[in-house]
Design a protein around this motif. Structure first.
Motif, PDB file in Angstrom:
ATOM      1  N   MET A  70       4.511  90.931 -89.934  1.00 19.39           N
ATOM      2  CA  MET A  70       3.568  91.758 -90.673  1.00 19.39           C
ATOM      3  C   MET A  70       2.830  92.715 -89.742  1.00 19.39           C
ATOM      4  O   MET A  70       2.631  93.896 -90.063  1.00 19.39           O
ATOM      5  CB  MET A  70       2.575  90.871 -91.421  1.00 19.39           C
ATOM      6  CG  MET A  70       3.178  90.113 -92.595  1.00 19.39           C
ATOM      7  SD  MET A  70       1.986  89.060 -93.442  1.00 19.39           S
ATOM      8  CE  MET A  70       0.879  90.307 -94.103  1.00 19.39           C
ATOM      9  N   ASP A  71       2.426  92.208 -88.585  1.00 21.72           N
ATOM     10  CA  ASP A  71       1.706  93.033 -87.619  1.00 21.72           C
ATOM     11  C   ASP A  71       2.597  94.179 -87.127  1.00 21.72           C
ATOM     12  O   ASP A  71       2.149  95.316 -87.006  1.00 21.72           O
ATOM     13  CB  ASP A  71       1.251  92.162 -86.446  1.00 21.72           C
ATOM     14  CG  ASP A  71       0.293  92.892 -85.523  1.00 21.72           C
ATOM     15  OD1 ASP A  71      -0.705  93.462 -86.021  1.00 21.72           O
ATOM     16  OD2 ASP A  71       0.527  92.904 -84.303  1.00 21.72           O
ATOM     17  N   ALA A  72       3.881  93.871 -86.870  1.00 25.76           N
ATOM     18  CA  ALA A  72       4.818  94.904 -86.429  1.00 25.76           C
ATOM     19  C   ALA A  72       5.032  95.951 -87.515  1.00 25.76           C
ATOM     20  O   ALA A  72       5.122  97.149 -87.235  1.00 25.76           O
ATOM     21  CB  ALA A  72       6.150  94.268 -86.040  1.00 25.76           C
ATOM     22  N   LEU A  73       5.100  95.501 -88.765  1.00 28.78           N
ATOM     23  CA  LEU A  73       5.315  96.428 -89.873  1.00 28.78           C
ATOM     24  C   LEU A  73       4.115  97.345 -90.068  1.00 28.78           C
ATOM     25  O   LEU A  73       4.261  98.558 -90.285  1.00 28.78           O
ATOM     26  CB  LEU A  73       5.595  95.648 -91.155  1.00 28.78           C
ATOM     27  CG  LEU A  73       5.976  96.462 -92.389  1.00 28.78           C
ATOM     28  CD1 LEU A  73       7.191  97.342 -92.108  1.00 28.78           C
ATOM     29  CD2 LEU A  73       6.239  95.545 -93.569  1.00 28.78           C
ATOM     30  N   GLU A  78       1.592 102.767 -89.460  1.00 27.33           N
ATOM     31  CA  GLU A  78       0.555 103.619 -88.881  1.00 27.33           C
ATOM     32  C   GLU A  78       1.172 104.736 -88.053  1.00 27.33           C
ATOM     33  O   GLU A  78       0.735 105.892 -88.109  1.00 27.33           O
ATOM     34  CB  GLU A  78      -0.391 102.774 -88.024  1.00 27.33           C
ATOM     35  CG  GLU A  78      -1.278 101.834 -88.844  1.00 27.33           C
ATOM     36  CD  GLU A  78      -2.061 100.881 -87.975  1.00 27.33           C
ATOM     37  OE1 GLU A  78      -1.725 100.751 -86.767  1.00 27.33           O
ATOM     38  OE2 GLU A  78      -3.012 100.246 -88.489  1.00 27.33           O
ATOM     39  N   ARG A  79       2.212 104.401 -87.271  1.00 26.50           N
ATOM     40  CA  ARG A  79       2.843 105.408 -86.421  1.00 26.50           C
ATOM     41  C   ARG A  79       3.604 106.441 -87.255  1.00 26.50           C
ATOM     42  O   ARG A  79       3.673 107.617 -86.891  1.00 26.50           O
ATOM     43  CB  ARG A  79       3.796 104.726 -85.439  1.00 26.50           C
ATOM     44  CG  ARG A  79       3.067 103.989 -84.323  1.00 26.50           C
ATOM     45  CD  ARG A  79       4.009 103.128 -83.517  1.00 26.50           C
ATOM     46  NE  ARG A  79       3.343 102.585 -82.340  1.00 26.50           N
ATOM     47  CZ  ARG A  79       3.847 101.620 -81.580  1.00 26.50           C
ATOM     48  NH1 ARG A  79       5.027 101.088 -81.873  1.00 26.50           N
ATOM     49  NH2 ARG A  79       3.185 101.176 -80.518  1.00 26.50           N
ATOM     50  N   GLU A  80       4.188 106.006 -88.377  1.00 29.05           N
ATOM     51  CA  GLU A  80       4.939 106.923 -89.217  1.00 29.05           C
ATOM     52  C   GLU A  80       4.052 107.977 -89.874  1.00 29.05           C
ATOM     53  O   GLU A  80       4.525 109.045 -90.254  1.00 29.05           O
ATOM     54  CB  GLU A  80       5.701 106.140 -90.299  1.00 29.05           C
ATOM     55  CG  GLU A  80       6.920 105.410 -89.754  1.00 29.05           C
ATOM     56  CD  GLU A  80       7.578 104.512 -90.780  1.00 29.05           C
ATOM     57  OE1 GLU A  80       6.931 104.220 -91.820  1.00 29.05           O
ATOM     58  OE2 GLU A  80       8.714 104.096 -90.552  1.00 29.05           O
ATOM     59  N   PHE A  81       2.774 107.679 -90.000  1.00 32.32           N
ATOM     60  CA  PHE A  81       1.863 108.614 -90.656  1.00 32.32           C
ATOM     61  C   PHE A  81       1.098 109.482 -89.658  1.00 32.32           C
ATOM     62  O   PHE A  81       0.115 110.113 -90.013  1.00 32.32           O
ATOM     63  CB  PHE A  81       0.879 107.853 -91.555  1.00 32.32           C
ATOM     64  CG  PHE A  81       1.458 107.521 -92.901  1.00 32.32           C
ATOM     65  CD1 PHE A  81       1.306 108.373 -93.980  1.00 32.32           C
ATOM     66  CD2 PHE A  81       2.176 106.353 -93.073  1.00 32.32           C
ATOM     67  CE1 PHE A  81       1.858 108.068 -95.218  1.00 32.32           C
ATOM     68  CE2 PHE A  81       2.730 106.040 -94.308  1.00 32.32           C
ATOM     69  CZ  PHE A  81       2.570 106.894 -95.386  1.00 32.32           C
ATOM     70  N   ASP A  86       2.408 117.139 -84.168  1.00 29.76           N
ATOM     71  CA  ASP A  86       2.549 116.543 -82.841  1.00 29.76           C
ATOM     72  C   ASP A  86       3.293 115.224 -83.036  1.00 29.76           C
ATOM     73  O   ASP A  86       2.759 114.150 -82.813  1.00 29.76           O
ATOM     74  CB  ASP A  86       1.160 116.316 -82.227  1.00 29.76           C
ATOM     75  CG  ASP A  86       1.244 115.992 -80.756  1.00 29.76           C
ATOM     76  OD1 ASP A  86       2.315 116.224 -80.168  1.00 29.76           O
ATOM     77  OD2 ASP A  86       0.264 115.482 -80.202  1.00 29.76           O
ATOM     78  N   LEU A  87       4.532 115.337 -83.481  1.00 28.97           N
ATOM     79  CA  LEU A  87       5.298 114.175 -83.932  1.00 28.97           C
ATOM     80  C   LEU A  87       5.368 113.095 -82.860  1.00 28.97           C
ATOM     81  O   LEU A  87       5.758 113.339 -81.729  1.00 28.97           O
ATOM     82  CB  LEU A  87       6.713 114.605 -84.326  1.00 28.97           C
ATOM     83  CG  LEU A  87       7.547 113.560 -85.054  1.00 28.97           C
ATOM     84  CD1 LEU A  87       6.973 113.294 -86.443  1.00 28.97           C
ATOM     85  CD2 LEU A  87       8.995 114.022 -85.165  1.00 28.97           C
ATOM     86  N   GLY A  88       4.985 111.884 -83.259  1.00 30.96           N
ATOM     87  CA  GLY A  88       5.060 110.744 -82.362  1.00 30.96           C
ATOM     88  C   GLY A  88       5.626 109.560 -83.107  1.00 30.96           C
ATOM     89  O   GLY A  88       6.301 109.694 -84.114  1.00 30.96           O
ATOM     90  N   GLY A  89       5.326 108.369 -82.608  1.00 30.09           N
ATOM     91  CA  GLY A  89       5.795 107.156 -83.257  1.00 30.09           C
ATOM     92  C   GLY A  89       6.966 106.533 -82.532  1.00 30.09           C
ATOM     93  O   GLY A  89       7.369 106.971 -81.455  1.00 30.09           O
ATOM     94  N   VAL A  90       7.514 105.495 -83.144  1.00 35.28           N
ATOM     95  CA  VAL A  90       8.604 104.719 -82.551  1.00 35.28           C
ATOM     96  C   VAL A  90       9.780 104.686 -83.513  1.00 35.28           C
ATOM     97  O   VAL A  90       9.612 104.399 -84.697  1.00 35.28           O
ATOM     98  CB  VAL A  90       8.151 103.279 -82.230  1.00 35.28           C
ATOM     99  CG1 VAL A  90       9.308 102.450 -81.701  1.00 35.28           C
ATOM    100  CG2 VAL A  90       6.995 103.283 -81.230  1.00 35.28           C
ATOM    101  N   ILE A  91      10.965 104.979 -83.015  1.00 33.24           N
ATOM    102  CA  ILE A  91      12.204 104.858 -83.784  1.00 33.24           C
ATOM    103  C   ILE A  91      12.899 103.590 -83.317  1.00 33.24           C
ATOM    104  O   ILE A  91      13.252 103.457 -82.148  1.00 33.24           O
ATOM    105  CB  ILE A  91      13.110 106.083 -83.574  1.00 33.24           C
ATOM    106  CG1 ILE A  91      12.410 107.347 -84.062  1.00 33.24           C
ATOM    107  CG2 ILE A  91      14.449 105.894 -84.288  1.00 33.24           C
ATOM    108  CD1 ILE A  91      13.137 108.626 -83.704  1.00 33.24           C
ATOM    109  N   GLY A 276       8.719 111.545 -91.108  1.00 31.44           N
ATOM    110  CA  GLY A 276       8.284 111.274 -89.749  1.00 31.44           C
ATOM    111  C   GLY A 276       9.439 111.292 -88.774  1.00 31.44           C
ATOM    112  O   GLY A 276      10.477 111.929 -88.988  1.00 31.44           O
ATOM    113  N   ALA A 277       9.276 110.573 -87.667  1.00 28.63           N
ATOM    114  CA  ALA A 277      10.244 110.613 -86.573  1.00 28.63           C
ATOM    115  C   ALA A 277      11.627 110.123 -87.003  1.00 28.63           C
ATOM    116  O   ALA A 277      12.643 110.698 -86.619  1.00 28.63           O
ATOM    117  CB  ALA A 277       9.724 109.779 -85.404  1.00 28.63           C
ATOM    118  N   ALA A 278      11.686 109.052 -87.796  1.00 29.72           N
ATOM    119  CA  ALA A 278      12.973 108.505 -88.220  1.00 29.72           C
ATOM    120  C   ALA A 278      13.774 109.525 -89.024  1.00 29.72           C
ATOM    121  O   ALA A 278      14.987 109.658 -88.855  1.00 29.72           O
ATOM    122  CB  ALA A 278      12.769 107.226 -89.023  1.00 29.72           C
TER     123      ALA A 278
END
Length: 289
Positions: A70-73, A78-81, A86-91, A276-278
């Motif tokens: 749940m914490d990872a999700l 949060e990163r997707e939004f 200034d696109l960031g986040g994790v793929i 987002g990034a994905a």
């Protein structure tokens, strides 16, 4: 049940001590103790064995796994939004040892050049575990070896084929051969995949059932197989892409003959709105196919 309380619980798990966890969380020890007690009451189960160091009960171990998911999700959401300008986040990408995975670095390099704040996260495991994390929303993409049930996914079929062969020691009697035929596999200890769908494909190639082979062990992912082969205990039926992960001059890969090849797919959850990034990365991958 509040996410905040689950995050408190995870902190206690990491610190193995209520006092230290309270310091990390910047709350008082009585407050944290009360929150954990209320969580145990709500779940109807003890989560910790109290002692000098807190240890988890079976119920606590199960909750830890779910709380981490749940914490990872939440972190992923949060990163997707983040601001698209200034696109960031994790793929996040899941895969086993496949030759097709060597196509990804080119796309990743091109993407990072345009979006330097984006990071990539790799998850290596069997196809079943990769699909499980795709279903849970914890992975954006999964690279899966066919045959695989993709009814729940959209996918791109990779244009790199996966070649099957035998991984063995260089001094093995079969190492002098240019290729391996079905009859060569009779009477030698073998390690092979535990995926039933792949076993059926191998049986079709063999022309006889696995019961006629000397199966030393099976694997769900080939990570530790090279170590067993290197010890001389058995030879391994596997794909060439997995073998390329190991740099060992004592081992050699011999392809099967007639050639046995398979394709792989890059899959993502069906009907999942991508942004987002994905989404941007998927557009790039499609353009490179």
């Amino acid at each position: 049940m509040e996410l905040r309380v689950l995050q408190y619980f995870l902190t206690v798990v990491r610190e193995e001590n209520i006092s230290r966890a309270a310091e990390v969380l910047h709350i008082t020890q009585p407050t944290l103790s009360r929150q954990i007690a209320q969580l145990e009451e709500e779940l109807g189960a003890k989560l910790f064995v109290r002692g000098r160091h807190l240890t988890l009960t079976d119920a606590g171990i199960m909750l830890k796994r779910r709380a981490e998911e749940m914490d990872a999700l939440v972190t992923k959401i949060e990163r997707e939004f983040e601001n698209e300008k200034d696109l960031g986040g994790v793929i996040s990408i899941g895969s086993g040892g496949l030759s097709a995975s060597y196509k990804l670095p080119e796309a990743m390099a091109a993407f990072r050049e345009k979006y330097p704040r984006v990071q990539f996260q790799f998850y290596t495991n069997s196809a079943e575990y990769v699909k499980e994390r795709l279903d849970q929303g914890l992975l954006d993409f999964g690279l899966l070896l066919e045959p695989v049930d993709v009814t729940r996914y959209e996918y791109l079929r990779m244009n790199k084929t996966e070649k099957w062969g035998l991984l063995l020691q260089t001094d093995h009697p079969l190492a002098c051969k240019d290729y391996i035929e079905a009859r060569d596999l009779l009477g030698i200890p073998l390690i092979t995949t535990d995926r039933s769908s792949l076993q059926k494909e191998l049986e079709n190639w063999l022309g006889f059932t696995f019961s006629e082979l000397d199966i030393f062990a099976t694997y769900n992912i080939v990570t530790n197989v090279a170590m067993v082969v290197d010890c001389g205990l058995a030879a391994a039926l596997t794909i060439e892409g997995a073998v390329n992960l190991f740099q060992n001059d004592r081992l050699v890969f011999k392809p099967l003959y007639p050639a046995m090849t398979m394709t792989s797919v890059l899959a993502w959850k069906k009907f999942q709105p991508y942004f987002g990034a994905a989404a941007r990365f998927l557009e790039l991958l499609k353009s490179m196919q």
